[in-house]
Design a protein around this motif. Structure first.
Motif, PDB file in Angstrom:
ATOM      1  N   PHE A  37      12.899   5.658 114.538  1.00  0.00           N
ATOM      2  CA  PHE A  37      13.355   5.816 113.153  1.00  0.00           C
ATOM      3  C   PHE A  37      14.638   5.043 112.915  1.00  0.00           C
ATOM      4  CE2 PHE A  37      10.807   9.732 113.475  1.00  0.00           C
ATOM      5  CZ  PHE A  37      10.041   9.596 112.326  1.00  0.00           C
ATOM      6  N   ARG A  38      14.748   4.560 111.684  1.00  0.00           N
ATOM      7  CA  ARG A  38      16.021   4.042 111.188  1.00  0.00           C
ATOM      8  C   ARG A  38      16.523   5.146 110.259  1.00  0.00           C
ATOM      9  NH1 ARG A  38      17.816   3.374 105.696  1.00  0.00           N
ATOM     10  NH2 ARG A  38      19.368   1.748 105.642  1.00  0.00           N
ATOM     11  N   CYS A  39      17.668   5.725 110.592  1.00  0.00           N
ATOM     12  CA  CYS A  39      18.124   6.911 109.867  1.00  0.00           C
ATOM     13  C   CYS A  39      19.066   6.513 108.744  1.00  0.00           C
ATOM     14  CB  CYS A  39      18.832   7.867 110.815  1.00  0.00           C
ATOM     15  SG  CYS A  39      17.818   8.325 112.205  1.00  0.00           S
ATOM     16  N   ASP A  40      18.606   6.748 107.542  1.00  0.00           N
ATOM     17  CA  ASP A  40      19.335   6.380 106.335  1.00  0.00           C
ATOM     18  C   ASP A  40      20.638   7.185 106.207  1.00  0.00           C
ATOM     19  OD1 ASP A  40      19.030   4.925 103.704  1.00  0.00           O
ATOM     20  OD2 ASP A  40      19.268   6.969 102.936  1.00  0.00           O
ATOM     21  N   VAL A  41      21.711   6.502 105.850  1.00  0.00           N
ATOM     22  CA  VAL A  41      23.039   7.126 105.639  1.00  0.00           C
ATOM     23  C   VAL A  41      23.267   8.370 106.506  1.00  0.00           C
ATOM     24  CG1 VAL A  41      23.569   6.173 103.393  1.00  0.00           C
ATOM     25  CG2 VAL A  41      22.280   8.267 103.456  1.00  0.00           C
ATOM     26  N   GLY A  84      20.866   4.303 113.571  1.00  0.00           N
ATOM     27  CA  GLY A  84      21.443   4.962 112.404  1.00  0.00           C
ATOM     28  C   GLY A  84      22.147   3.979 111.492  1.00  0.00           C
ATOM     29  N   GLU A  85      21.921   4.146 110.194  1.00  0.00           N
ATOM     30  CA  GLU A  85      22.745   3.409 109.237  1.00  0.00           C
ATOM     31  C   GLU A  85      24.065   4.167 109.186  1.00  0.00           C
ATOM     32  OE1 GLU A  85      22.725   1.927 104.619  1.00  0.00           O
ATOM     33  OE2 GLU A  85      22.053   3.909 105.144  1.00  0.00           O
ATOM     34  N   ALA A  86      25.147   3.533 109.602  1.00  0.00           N
ATOM     35  CA  ALA A  86      26.293   4.308 110.023  1.00  0.00           C
ATOM     36  C   ALA A  86      27.610   3.880 109.419  1.00  0.00           C
ATOM     37  CB  ALA A  86      26.377   4.278 111.542  1.00  0.00           C
ATOM     38  N   HIS A 117      17.818  -4.961 102.736  1.00  0.00           N
ATOM     39  CA  HIS A 117      17.498  -4.790 101.319  1.00  0.00           C
ATOM     40  C   HIS A 117      18.692  -4.334 100.491  1.00  0.00           C
ATOM     41  CE1 HIS A 117      17.419  -0.942 103.236  1.00  0.00           C
ATOM     42  NE2 HIS A 117      17.443  -0.352 102.060  1.00  0.00           N
ATOM     43  N   ASP A 118      19.840  -4.118 101.115  1.00  0.00           N
ATOM     44  CA  ASP A 118      21.013  -3.645 100.373  1.00  0.00           C
ATOM     45  C   ASP A 118      22.043  -4.737 100.100  1.00  0.00           C
ATOM     46  OD1 ASP A 118      20.183  -1.013 100.103  1.00  0.00           O
ATOM     47  OD2 ASP A 118      21.026  -0.421 102.028  1.00  0.00           O
ATOM     48  N   TYR A 119      21.782  -5.926 100.549  1.00  0.00           N
ATOM     49  CA  TYR A 119      22.729  -7.032 100.358  1.00  0.00           C
ATOM     50  C   TYR A 119      22.019  -8.221  99.753  1.00  0.00           C
ATOM     51  CZ  TYR A 119      25.861  -4.516 103.440  1.00  0.00           C
ATOM     52  OH  TYR A 119      26.671  -3.563 103.981  1.00  0.00           O
ATOM     53  N   ALA A 125      17.717  -9.552  97.225  1.00  0.00           N
ATOM     54  CA  ALA A 125      16.957  -9.471  98.480  1.00  0.00           C
ATOM     55  C   ALA A 125      15.618  -8.780  98.290  1.00  0.00           C
ATOM     56  CB  ALA A 125      17.785  -8.707  99.509  1.00  0.00           C
ATOM     57  N   ARG A 126      15.448  -8.167  97.116  1.00  0.00           N
ATOM     58  CA  ARG A 126      14.231  -7.378  96.897  1.00  0.00           C
ATOM     59  C   ARG A 126      13.158  -8.139  96.147  1.00  0.00           C
ATOM     60  NH1 ARG A 126      16.953  -1.452  95.773  1.00  0.00           N
ATOM     61  NH2 ARG A 126      18.128  -1.415  97.722  1.00  0.00           N
ATOM     62  N   ALA A 127      13.459  -9.391  95.796  1.00  0.00           N
ATOM     63  CA  ALA A 127      12.456 -10.206  95.105  1.00  0.00           C
ATOM     64  C   ALA A 127      11.260 -10.399  96.037  1.00  0.00           C
ATOM     65  CB  ALA A 127      13.067 -11.548  94.736  1.00  0.00           C
TER      66      ALA A 127
HETATM   67  C1  NOJ Z   1      20.856   3.324 102.183  1.00  0.00           C
HETATM   68  C2  NOJ Z   1      19.627   2.557 101.858  1.00  0.00           C
HETATM   69  O1  NOJ Z   1      19.551   1.430 102.679  1.00  0.00           O
HETATM   70  C3  NOJ Z   1      19.716   2.228 100.386  1.00  0.00           C
HETATM   71  O2  NOJ Z   1      18.730   1.318  99.988  1.00  0.00           O
HETATM   72  C4  NOJ Z   1      19.619   3.514  99.608  1.00  0.00           C
HETATM   73  O3  NOJ Z   1      19.808   3.237  98.251  1.00  0.00           O
HETATM   74  C5  NOJ Z   1      20.678   4.506 100.058  1.00  0.00           C
HETATM   75  N1  NOJ Z   1      20.809   4.567 101.477  1.00  0.00           N
HETATM   76  C6  NOJ Z   1      20.331   5.888  99.588  1.00  0.00           C
HETATM   77  O4  NOJ Z   1      19.228   6.391 100.295  1.00  0.00           O
END
Ligand code: NOJ
Length: 559
Positions: free
Chosen positions: A204-208, A260-262, A332-334, A420-422
């Motif tokens: 898993f990649r754990c979001d926030v 983890g997204e950390a 996808h966030d940058y 990045a989401r295109a």
């Molecule tokens: C981080 C995700 O990568 C992002 O896309 C999302 O909007 C936030 N967490 C909230 O889940």
């Protein structure tokens, strides 16, 4: 279930490809990427040398934040397909030697999740404590309980008429935060993980994930007009205890990778968060290098500082082997990395320079879909093209203050997550070959030149460069286990580092700028016979006293 004694740490030799499913490949012409579309591209991924996919959320969701708001953790979003499609996808991946890491979004759910529907229905509902409810302040109790802000703008609290209390949402108001201090919530999370592990998921990649434990006294945060309250919930009071518990109740029982997204984890506290002895996360996405240029979800672009950048990577490389690194520059966030780190007139060189400098480091590399073909940002992203809830909310605020509008538009043109989401650019055909229907968001008009077909037709392309590096990395002990040394750390233009494993050495030299850079080989490395492994320009490179061309980068082996 597997025995934890067989944990192989397979991820230390993996090349991971991130798929943002909505924008990857549409199989049924509804304009939205889907799982059968992913299945149709598995051979493509295998050819690229990918050994693992991180799939952004594909669970049931009303899509307030494109799947990062989950309404059912055990089922698939209708637009993406069915559980049967998902099973075919993972089987197809495993047949090709590709593992699957899913996104685990458990700091919050969707407000349309059954737990939240129950929770908001009355104060004595058994699910009330699954979320964080507090009374408001002020005479009428209509002022939020404290000054914390949502990372998506505005207060982090939403008033709910039914019970006259506020619930906490650190992201969108349709993403209420779960209450991890409730042991039932923690058990639910372990059960969700085990459910997917039993279906064959590899990690898993754990979001926030660093936001899960909040200071339950809910004190006001230090004043900050943009993001307020972080010091009370980023790596909060019980963070380590809850993650260790989840590790014991689920993760460690399988042969997995948990990344983890950390936010908040820096090289200083990395040991406590990821060292194998801690039995918490296996590795993290740190934000330190990204925030050199882009701060997460803020709009003011910064100037790139190579000295700082080298220092950050060098510090992470110096951590012990038992603290594993994640190597990424896109997700996808940058916005895309190309315009961020280099001028587009040198697109090929910049993309290859980044590929060399990142991939010769110790850690697991990530390729975000389209990075392998050098996809770029929109040249002029217009407000009517914004699809990301963050861009929309920021622009909505700007609309109320007319003079702000052009500034915000300018900033979003550089920084919006929409870039990045295109849709993925597969060909020069209609809609870049992404869909036969109307794409859910605009395709970048440059798809006629930048697309997979073009890249595959050109032996010197970015795609083949990535393919070669991916294959080169597999099983490579110098990259996987070698020590790291940075030369000339104060040089403002050139990154030069060495990897050394039992006397076998690789050296990377890269000019990070668009002007020629004078480079004198450090004396420890000079006068040795060398073999060029990767180089982003044609022709010879004098590996001594030389002028590096714009963005010129080379990796070589020395004896
Ligand atoms: C981080 C995700 O990568 C992002 O896309 C999302 O909007 C936030 N967490 C909230 O889940």
């Amino acid at each position: 279930m597997t025995d934890n004694t067989v944990k192989t740490r397979w991820y230390k030799d993996a090349v991971i490809y991130q798929i943002y499913p909505r924008s990857f490949c549409d199989s049924n012409g509804d304009g939205v990427g889907d799982i059968p579309g992913i299945i149709s591209k598995l051979d493509y991924l295998k050819d690229l040398g990918v050994t693992c996919v991180w799939l952004s959320p594909c669970y049931k969701s009303p899509n307030a934040d494109n799947g990062y708001d989950i309404s059912d953790y055990r089922d698939i979003m209708d637009e993406f397909g069915t559980l049967e499609d998902w099973q075919r996808m993972i089987d197809g991946m495993h047949q090709r030697g590709i593992r699957l890491v899913m996104d685990l979004v458990v700091n919050h759910t969707s407000d349309e999740h059954e737990w939240f529907k129950q929770s908001r229905s009355s104060k004595d509902n058994p699910y009330r404590d699954y979320y964080i409810w507090r009374k408001g302040r002020g005479k009428d109790g209509k002022k939020p309980p404290n000054n914390w802000t949502s990372r998506f703008t505005g207060s982090a609290w939403e008033y709910d008429e039914t019970t006259g209390e506020f619930y906490l949402h650190l992201f969108h108001k349709k993403q209420p935060d779960l209450n991890w201090d409730n042991p039932k919530v923690r058990q639910e999370v372990a059960d969700i993980c085990n459910y997917w592990f039993d279906k064959g998921v590899d990690g898993f990649r754990c979001d926030v994930i660093t936001y899960i434990s909040k200071d339950q006294r809910f004190p006001n945060g230090k004043f900050n007009p943009a993001v307020c309250g972080d010091e009370h919930f980023v790596i909060g009071p019980n963070y380590h205890r809850y993650i260790h518990e989840l590790n014991q109740n689920s993760w460690s029982r399988y042969d997995t990778m948990i990344v983890g997204e950390a936010q908040g984890i820096t090289v200083k506290n990395a040991f406590d968060a990821v060292d194998e002895s801690k039995e918490e996360l296996d590795c993290v996405f740190t934000f330190e290098h990204q925030t050199q240029v882009d701060s997460f979800l803020t709009t003011v672009p910064k100037k790139f500082n190579l000295v700082k950048w080298k220092e950050i990577f060098s510090n992470w490389q110096a951590l012990p082997q038992t603290c594993w690194n994640s190597l990424y520059i896109e997700n996808h966030d940058y916005p895309r990395s190309l315009p961020r780190y280099g001028k587009l007139e040198y697109r090929k060189q910049v993309a290859k320079m980044l590929a060399i400098t990142i991939n010769f480091l110790r850690g697991t590399p990530y390729i975000y879909q389209g990075q392998e073909i050098g996809m770029t940002n929109f040249e002029d992203l217009k407000p009517e093209q914004y699809k990301d809830v963050v861009s929309i909310q920021i622009y909505d605020i700007a609309k109320k203050f007319a003079p702000l509008k052009p500034i915000v538009r300018w900033a979003l043109n550089k920084k919006a997550r929409d870039h990045a989401r295109a849709p993925m650019q597969w060909s020069a055909g209609p809609n870049a070959g992404f869909t036969t229907g109307t794409p859910w968001m605009d395709v970048n008009p440059n798809y006629t030149e930048i697309n997979v077909e073009e890249e595959l037709a050109d032996k010197d392309s970015i795609w083949y460069f990535y393919q070669a590096i991916n294959h080169f990395r597999h099983g490579n002990e110098i990259i996987g286990k070698g020590s790291y040394r940075c030369y000339l750390p104060k040089d403002k233009r050139v990154w030069c580092y060495e990897r050394n494993y039992n006397g076998k050495r690789y050296v990377v030299v890269a000019n990070y700028f668009d002007k020629p850079a004078r480079f004198r080989m450090p004396k420890e490395l000079a006068h040795r016979s060398s073999k060029v492994l990767f180089h982003n320009y044609e022709g010879e490179i004098p590996l001594a006293d030389c002028k590096l061309r714009p963005y010129e980068a080379v990796a070589f082996e020395i004896e």
